[in-house]
Design an enzyme around this catalytic site. Structure first.
Site, PDB file in Angstrom:
ATOM      1  CB  CYS A 114      -6.909  55.194 -12.404  1.00 35.78           C
ATOM      2  SG  CYS A 114      -7.859  54.051 -10.955  1.00 35.78           S
ATOM      3  CG  HIS A 262      -4.962  57.093  -9.959  1.00 35.11           C
ATOM      4  ND1 HIS A 262      -5.933  58.143  -9.313  1.00 35.11           N
ATOM      5  CD2 HIS A 262      -4.768  56.708  -9.542  1.00 35.11           C
ATOM      6  CE1 HIS A 262      -6.228  56.358  -9.031  1.00 35.11           C
ATOM      7  NE2 HIS A 262      -6.116  55.936  -9.167  1.00 35.11           N
ATOM      8  CG  ASN A 292      -7.693  54.595  -6.528  1.00 37.11           C
ATOM      9  OD1 ASN A 292      -8.527  55.330  -7.359  1.00 37.11           O
ATOM     10  ND2 ASN A 292      -7.045  53.706  -6.853  1.00 37.11           N
TER      11      ASN A 292
HETATM   12  O1  UT7 Z   1      -6.405  52.832  -9.463  1.00 35.59           O
HETATM   13  C1  UT7 Z   1      -5.911  51.914  -9.950  1.00 35.59           C
HETATM   14  C2  UT7 Z   1      -4.337  51.270 -10.319  1.00 35.59           C
HETATM   15  N1  UT7 Z   1      -4.471  50.057  -8.840  1.00 35.59           N
HETATM   16  C3  UT7 Z   1      -3.188  49.669  -7.921  1.00 35.59           C
HETATM   17  O2  UT7 Z   1      -2.127  50.803  -8.382  1.00 35.59           O
HETATM   18  C4  UT7 Z   1      -3.503  49.207  -6.715  1.00 35.59           C
HETATM   19  C5  UT7 Z   1      -2.244  47.812  -6.771  1.00 35.59           C
HETATM   20  N2  UT7 Z   1      -2.276  47.386  -6.150  1.00 35.59           N
HETATM   21  C6  UT7 Z   1      -2.397  47.364  -4.661  1.00 35.59           C
HETATM   22  O3  UT7 Z   1      -2.723  48.847  -4.174  1.00 35.59           O
HETATM   23  C7  UT7 Z   1      -1.960  45.772  -3.949  1.00 35.59           C
HETATM   24  O4  UT7 Z   1      -1.966  44.917  -4.980  1.00 35.59           O
HETATM   25  C8  UT7 Z   1      -3.190  46.293  -3.253  1.00 35.59           C
HETATM   26  C9  UT7 Z   1      -3.452  47.014  -2.304  1.00 35.59           C
HETATM   27  C10 UT7 Z   1      -4.557  46.299  -4.046  1.00 35.59           C
HETATM   28  C11 UT7 Z   1      -3.222  44.761  -2.834  1.00 35.59           C
HETATM   29  O5  UT7 Z   1      -2.216  44.688  -1.577  1.00 35.59           O
HETATM   30  P1  UT7 Z   1      -1.069  43.355  -1.733  1.00 35.59           P
HETATM   31  O6  UT7 Z   1       0.126  43.078  -1.126  1.00 35.59           O
HETATM   32  O7  UT7 Z   1      -0.652  43.312  -3.307  1.00 35.59           O
HETATM   33  O8  UT7 Z   1      -1.833  42.581  -1.026  1.00 35.59           O
HETATM   34  P2  UT7 Z   1      -2.314  40.502  -1.685  1.00 35.59           P
HETATM   35  O9  UT7 Z   1      -3.022  41.181  -2.283  1.00 35.59           O
HETATM   36  O10 UT7 Z   1      -1.115  40.519  -1.955  1.00 35.59           O
HETATM   37  O11 UT7 Z   1      -2.915  40.036  -0.711  1.00 35.59           O
HETATM   38  C12 UT7 Z   1      -2.328  39.679   0.386  1.00 35.59           C
HETATM   39  C13 UT7 Z   1      -3.153  39.004   1.684  1.00 35.59           C
HETATM   40  C14 UT7 Z   1      -3.995  37.554   1.656  1.00 35.59           C
HETATM   41  O12 UT7 Z   1      -3.633  36.871   2.672  1.00 35.59           O
HETATM   42  P3  UT7 Z   1      -3.224  35.722   2.564  1.00 35.59           P
HETATM   43  O13 UT7 Z   1      -3.419  34.935   1.015  1.00 35.59           O
HETATM   44  O14 UT7 Z   1      -1.468  36.015   2.306  1.00 35.59           O
HETATM   45  O15 UT7 Z   1      -3.627  35.260   3.322  1.00 35.59           O
HETATM   46  C15 UT7 Z   1      -5.038  38.925   1.132  1.00 35.59           C
HETATM   47  O16 UT7 Z   1      -6.155  37.756   0.898  1.00 35.59           O
HETATM   48  O17 UT7 Z   1      -3.998  39.962   2.507  1.00 35.59           O
HETATM   49  C16 UT7 Z   1      -4.938  40.126   1.748  1.00 35.59           C
HETATM   50  N3  UT7 Z   1      -6.132  40.703   1.873  1.00 35.59           N
HETATM   51  C17 UT7 Z   1      -6.509  41.256   3.198  1.00 35.59           C
HETATM   52  N4  UT7 Z   1      -6.272  41.290   4.669  1.00 35.59           N
HETATM   53  C18 UT7 Z   1      -7.404  41.928   5.332  1.00 35.59           C
HETATM   54  C19 UT7 Z   1      -6.140  41.556   1.216  1.00 35.59           C
HETATM   55  N5  UT7 Z   1      -7.674  42.230   1.411  1.00 35.59           N
HETATM   56  C20 UT7 Z   1      -7.463  41.959   2.233  1.00 35.59           C
HETATM   57  C21 UT7 Z   1      -7.798  43.251   3.314  1.00 35.59           C
HETATM   58  N6  UT7 Z   1      -7.549  42.861   4.743  1.00 35.59           N
HETATM   59  N7  UT7 Z   1      -8.610  44.572   3.065  1.00 35.59           N
END
Ligand code: UT7
Length: 335
Positions: A114, A262, A292
């Site tokens: 990135c 980014h 992204n």
């Molecule tokens: O570009 C390089 C740098 N990248 C970044 O800076 C990305 C940084 N991170 C993020 O943007 C976020 O962490 C994400 C968008 C990747 C994820 O969001 P989050 O709010 O951190 O969600 P999470 O990973 O903590 O997941 C929360 C819940 C989980 O379910 P439970 O365990 O709470 O039941 C996941 O399984 O959301 C679930 N989940 C989804 N649900 C529906 C994960 N992906 C999905 C999905 N659709 N696509």
């Protein structure tokens, strides 16, 4: 010592639009979750066989070269940033040299995910500053869609990434108050595996291991991201490296005319905007349309902002990126 300025810029994205509801047909996800957590509404995916990372890069480069008002043979060097090269080796820089029909100039590939584009223009800027080169073509391009786990197992990563390319021509600028004023690069390899794709690689699993095991549960060749950990680091590092760049030039946050972050997550951009008290027209975001696109995200966003007349001569433009490595960086530009 010279400065370098962006003399031409362009981008290319595939026509094929993939909406959140399209994804919800192949994995357990939904539009509401994706928009709420990331801001993404849709992204572009290459139709297999139509384009590759290098061909998208070439398309973006042609526009940038034309806008720079130079001939392809005026380019002295190529820098190509990507994490999704056409081949394991050689990298796509040489494919661009071939496909643009440029004479045997040097071509180098940058592996900084990135932050790849910020690292790439920093490198190009040093070549121009030193007087070694006059025009350097810098490309960021990614084809993510072919390498994502498009099942519910991969939903935490696969909904985020999209395909596309952006390019700029950096040209020697004699006026030291214009162009790229400074670049600032960092890394923290302690977190190398927190956002990574480890196979195939010589470290843990090579192609032969993957073939031999033939394991349907093998996730090692799909990208892995510790999302919340990456998010927490991103907001801190983005802020730090923007401030570092401003300070190095005796500038303040209030001097920023346009911040191009980014496009990692709209929530990260909004956090930074709030922290720095920037207005909506001082931060450019397009993650809603493209997801992204890693090394391509900044040059695509920069080109769009410029095409829309949001960047004018004399403006202070700040580029900032954070991602896998971890690596992060900023560029402070007087347009
Ligand atoms: O570009 C390089 C740098 N990248 C970044 O800076 C990305 C940084 N991170 C993020 O943007 C976020 O962490 C994400 C968008 C990747 C994820 O969001 P989050 O709010 O951190 O969600 P999470 O990973 O903590 O997941 C929360 C819940 C989980 O379910 P439970 O365990 O709470 O039941 C996941 O399984 O959301 C679930 N989940 C989804 N649900 C529906 C994960 N992906 C999905 C999905 N659709 N696509």
């Amino acid at each position: 010592m010279y400065n370098s300025k962006i003399s031409g810029l362009g981008y290319f994205v595939p026509d094929n639009v993939v909406t959140n509801s399209d994804l919800s047909k192949v994995m357990d996800t939904n539009d509401e979750w994706i928009q709420e957590r990331t801001g993404i509404k849709e992204r572009r995916h290459v139709v297999k066989g139509e384009d590759t990372t290098s061909t998208m890069g070439v398309k973006a480069a042609k526009i940038a070269i034309e806008r720079a008002g130079i001939d392809k043979d005026d380019i002295d060097f190529i820098v190509f940033a990507t994490l999704s090269p056409d081949y394991y080796f050689p990298g796509p820089g040489v494919q661009v040299q071939r496909d643009l029909g440029i004479k045997t100039i040097g071509a180098i590939d940058i592996r900084n995910q990135c932050s790849g584009f910020v690292y790439a223009i920093s490198l190009a800027d040093q070549y121009i500053k030193s007087g070694m080169y006059k025009n350097v073509l810098v490309i960021g391009s990614e084809l993510h869609s072919g390498g994502l786990d498009m099942t519910s197992r991969g939903r935490g990563v696969s909904v985020i990434f999209g395909d596309g390319a952006g390019a700029v021509v950096l040209t020697r600028e004699e006026d030291n108050s214009k162009g790229i004023l400074s670049t600032h690069l960092h890394s923290e390899g302690a977190h190398a595996e927190e956002l990574s794709l480890i196979a195939p690689g010589m470290g843990k699993r090579w192609v032969l291991d993957i073939l031999k095991d033939n394991d349907p549960n093998d996730e090692s060749y799909f990208p892995y991201m510790n999302g919340q950990f990456v998010f927490k680091n991103a907001v801190v590092r983005f802020s730090e490296v923007i401030m570092e760049g401003l300070k190095a030039n005796n500038l303040e946050v209030t001097d920023i005319d346009m911040l191009i972050p980014h496009q990692a997550n709209l929530r990260i951009s909004q956090f930074i905007q709030r922290k720095f008290r920037l207005k909506d027209d001082q931060v450019y975001n397009n993650i809603m349309k493209y997801g992204n696109t890693t090394a391509a995200s900044i040059p695509i966003a920069l080109t769009e902002a410029w095409e829309q007349g949001k960047i004018k001569e004399g403006d202070l433009v700040v580029l900032a990126a954070f991602g896998s490595g971890f690596t992060w960086g900023s560029a402070i530009i007087r347009w």
